[in-house]
Write a protein that holds these residues in place. Sequence first.
Motif, mmCIF file in Angstrom:
data_model
loop_
_atom_site.group_PDB
_atom_site.id
_atom_site.type_symbol
_atom_site.label_atom_id
_atom_site.label_comp_id
_atom_site.label_asym_id
_atom_site.label_seq_id
_atom_site.Cartn_x
_atom_site.Cartn_y
_atom_site.Cartn_z
ATOM 1 N N PHE A 15 -3.431 5.964 -1.941
ATOM 2 C CA PHE A 15 -2.154 6.539 -1.635
ATOM 3 C C PHE A 15 -2.553 7.671 -0.460
ATOM 4 O O PHE A 15 -3.985 7.810 -0.481
ATOM 5 C CB PHE A 15 -1.474 7.257 -2.557
ATOM 6 N N THR A 50 1.367 2.685 -5.403
ATOM 7 C CA THR A 50 1.732 4.326 -5.374
ATOM 8 C C THR A 50 2.777 4.303 -4.194
ATOM 9 O O THR A 50 2.800 4.452 -3.267
ATOM 10 C CB THR A 50 0.553 4.880 -4.753
ATOM 11 N N ASP A 51 3.978 3.826 -4.806
ATOM 12 C CA ASP A 51 5.214 3.642 -4.267
ATOM 13 C C ASP A 51 6.352 4.199 -4.972
ATOM 14 O O ASP A 51 6.541 3.661 -5.993
ATOM 15 C CB ASP A 51 5.311 1.881 -3.702
ATOM 16 N N TRP A 52 7.096 4.922 -4.408
ATOM 17 C CA TRP A 52 8.248 5.341 -5.185
ATOM 18 C C TRP A 52 9.258 4.616 -5.846
ATOM 19 O O TRP A 52 9.745 4.858 -7.011
ATOM 20 C CB TRP A 52 9.048 6.460 -4.110
ATOM 21 N N ARG A 93 10.877 15.159 -8.071
ATOM 22 C CA ARG A 93 9.939 14.438 -7.020
ATOM 23 C C ARG A 93 9.799 15.477 -6.001
ATOM 24 O O ARG A 93 10.970 15.709 -5.318
ATOM 25 C CB ARG A 93 10.421 13.131 -7.047
ATOM 26 N N GLU A 97 5.320 11.506 0.936
ATOM 27 C CA GLU A 97 4.920 10.192 1.497
ATOM 28 C C GLU A 97 4.369 9.473 0.370
ATOM 29 O O GLU A 97 3.226 9.795 0.034
ATOM 30 C CB GLU A 97 4.580 9.868 2.995
ATOM 31 N N ASP A 98 4.637 8.190 0.048
ATOM 32 C CA ASP A 98 3.742 7.150 -0.812
ATOM 33 C C ASP A 98 2.984 6.511 0.000
ATOM 34 O O ASP A 98 2.784 6.767 1.341
ATOM 35 C CB ASP A 98 4.770 6.425 -1.587
ATOM 36 N N TYR A 146 4.454 14.065 -8.102
ATOM 37 C CA TYR A 146 4.413 12.900 -7.392
ATOM 38 C C TYR A 146 4.542 11.715 -8.109
ATOM 39 O O TYR A 146 5.372 11.909 -9.046
ATOM 40 C CB TYR A 146 2.848 12.902 -6.755
ATOM 41 N N LEU A 147 4.012 10.729 -7.727
ATOM 42 C CA LEU A 147 4.175 9.566 -8.565
ATOM 43 C C LEU A 147 3.686 9.483 -10.018
ATOM 44 O O LEU A 147 4.268 8.850 -10.774
ATOM 45 C CB LEU A 147 3.240 8.276 -7.859
#
Length: 223
Positions: A15, A50-52, A93, A97-98, A146-147
């Motif tokens: 990420f 690592t993506d929302w 959250r 940025e992811d 974050y994630l």
Amino acid sequence: MRPRDTILLTGFGPFPGVADNASQRFVPKLAHLAARRFSAHRVVARILPTDWERAPARLHDLYTRERPKLVLHFGVSPSASSYVIERVAHNTRKAAEDAAGALPRDGVVVRGGPDTLAARIPVEDVRERLDALGVPAVTSDDAGSYLCNALLYRSLIYAEQIAAPEAVGFFHIPQQIQPALLKSQAEPGVARFDWGTALIGGLEIIRTCLGRPPPSRRHVKNR
């Protein structure tokens, strides 16, 4: 024959700011050892983006398909120098940025969800047993925004909605794991988080969350 219960282990891919995510290498190594140590269980290891949006979607699919009995997530933290055992997930959250360069759609993980959800692991037992093995570990009430935090929150929701795991937890690890030292090189009485202690600790985390007793004293010498 009774089907084997599933242990689900997850890590994260790269990420922004972290091109080489240590959890991406750690989780497969731990899964390999766990499959041998806990052969009565099926061990599934997955690296999540690592993506929302895609990370919770992938996790939802894993819960639906695998129906895991134990779910343990691992991710890196720049402030971690040991295992960080997360006690709670927060319904928040941050606008960061992811890996795909996208921002979260909302400032919360789940609209209308509780402010916090408690991890489903015996936190103090885990910390005490890691300490007994000389594996550095601390507890935390702040998994960030974050994630990592978002995934733990979602995982606890899925545990209620889809499956009923005996334990669900999240562990932060350092961004870099040091090479293991030979016993002759180790400084007596100093706990060091390296590949050796990380993997020993990972197995003990699984053992504790499965409700198994700690290893015998003969395995806990020269700590």
